[in-house]
Design an enzyme around this catalytic site. Structure first.
Site, short mmCIF file in Angstrom:
data_model
loop_
_atom_site.label_atom_id
_atom_site.label_comp_id
_atom_site.label_asym_id
_atom_site.label_seq_id
_atom_site.Cartn_x
_atom_site.Cartn_y
_atom_site.Cartn_z
N GLY A 175 -64.07 -88.74 -27.59
CA GLY A 175 -64.35 -89.74 -26.56
C GLY A 175 -65.27 -90.85 -27.05
N GLU A 212 -60.28 -83.68 -31.52
CA GLU A 212 -59.98 -82.82 -30.36
C GLU A 212 -59.07 -81.66 -30.74
OE1 GLU A 212 -59.88 -86.19 -30.32
OE2 GLU A 212 -60.71 -86.95 -28.44
#
Ligand code: CO8
Length: 258
Positions: free
Chosen positions: A109, A132
């Protein structure tokens, strides 16, 4: 106003927003995202502010979404809460330019947040990544889409599938960042860039931001038409008259944002 996870400073015409969760390497939690959307929206509304710089610490711009906050959630929790969507949409509505000044980790993010900004200036210690996959998930606030558009499919696939980090030199070579500077000069360089923008006609600045962003959202033909129309439109501003007169008279333009 005081924030729990941000330090906001308005200096001259620049809003400097610093992510401030040092114990978690600025991991993005719900509080930080809500505060960031609020701070950016307020900076956008503040008539004094002409450009925005978003930064973190030397060690981390942001090391991703907060894994502790997400780890126990199920599909329905995530789906119903739609985490970070209203906040990122609010950020995308900001019409003033946002420069990301990135040092250290910009992961998950954090990398996605930097890409939501209008351009990225990186320190030579910056590390970008979409790791991720190591957590059994995928990017969730634009990483698969934006990174692919910025650096191309092959490199984006490599980053997302292997979870490897990209250093500043590779990020500049790939077009992810606009410039790389020594870490000690990062903030000054970003503030100087913001100052340069602040000197321009703010009507023109907003039009430029809209036109460049169009190139990611439409066909080439439609984008070219949009550009041509806003080019024509700017001939109805005082700042176009002033900018061109100043050039011909060999003096600095005095823009009035009209
Ligand atoms: N979330 C929560 N805490 C974090 C995070 C994170 N993303 N990153 C670091 N921290 C915390 C650590 O847990 C540690 O805390 P503590 O001291 O309490 O144990 C502290 O920050 C310092 O971290 P490290 O000790 O790990 O520091 P190192 O220098 O050894 O390592 C790294 C630095 C390499 C950055 C390492 O911390 C790391 O790998 N972090 C995780 C990176 C990551 O996987 N990021 C992706 C997260 S998922 C994501 O971003 C999805 C985005 C889409 C969201 C959509 C929402 C719907």
């Amino acid at each position: 106003m005081a924030y729990e996870t941000l330090i906001v400073d308005i200096k001259d015409h620049i809003a400097l927003i610093r992510l401030n969760r040092p114990d978690a390497l600025n991991a993005l939690n719900s509080t930080m995202m809500a505060e960031l959307a609020k701070a950016l929206t307020e900076a956008d509304r503040n008539e004094k502010v002409r450009a925005i710089v978003l930064t973190g610490s030397d060690k981390a711009f942001a090391a991703g979404a907060d894994i502790k906050e997400m780890s126990d959630k199920g599909f329905v929790d995530m789906f119903e809460a739609d985490f970070f969507t209203p906040e990122t949409e609010a950020m995308l509505r900001v019409r003033k330019p946002i420069i990301a000044a990135v040092s250290g980790y910009a992961l998950g993010g954090g990398c996605e947040l930097a890409m939501i900004c209008d351009f990225i200036i990186a320190s030579d210690t910056a590390k970008f990544g979409q790791p991720e996959i190591n957590l059994g998930v995928v990017a969730g606030i634009g990483g698969t889409q934006r990174l692919t558009r910025f650096v191309g499919k092959s490199k984006a696939m490599d980053m997302h599938l292997t979870g490897r980090f990209m250093d500043a030199e590779e990020a500049e070579r790939s077009g992810l960042v606009s410039r790389v500077v020594p870490v000690k000069k990062l903030l000054d360089t970003a503030m100087e860039a913001a100052d340069k923008i602040a000197e321009k006609s703010q009507v023109t600045v907003k039009v430029v931001k809209e036109a460049v962003n169009r190139s990611y959202e439409t066909t080439l033909r439609e984008g070219l038409l949009f550009e041509r129309r806003v080019f024509h439109m700017l001939f109805n501003t005082e700042d176009q008259k002033e900018g061109m007169a100043a050039f011909l008279e060999k003096r600095e333009a005095q823009f009035r944002d009209r």
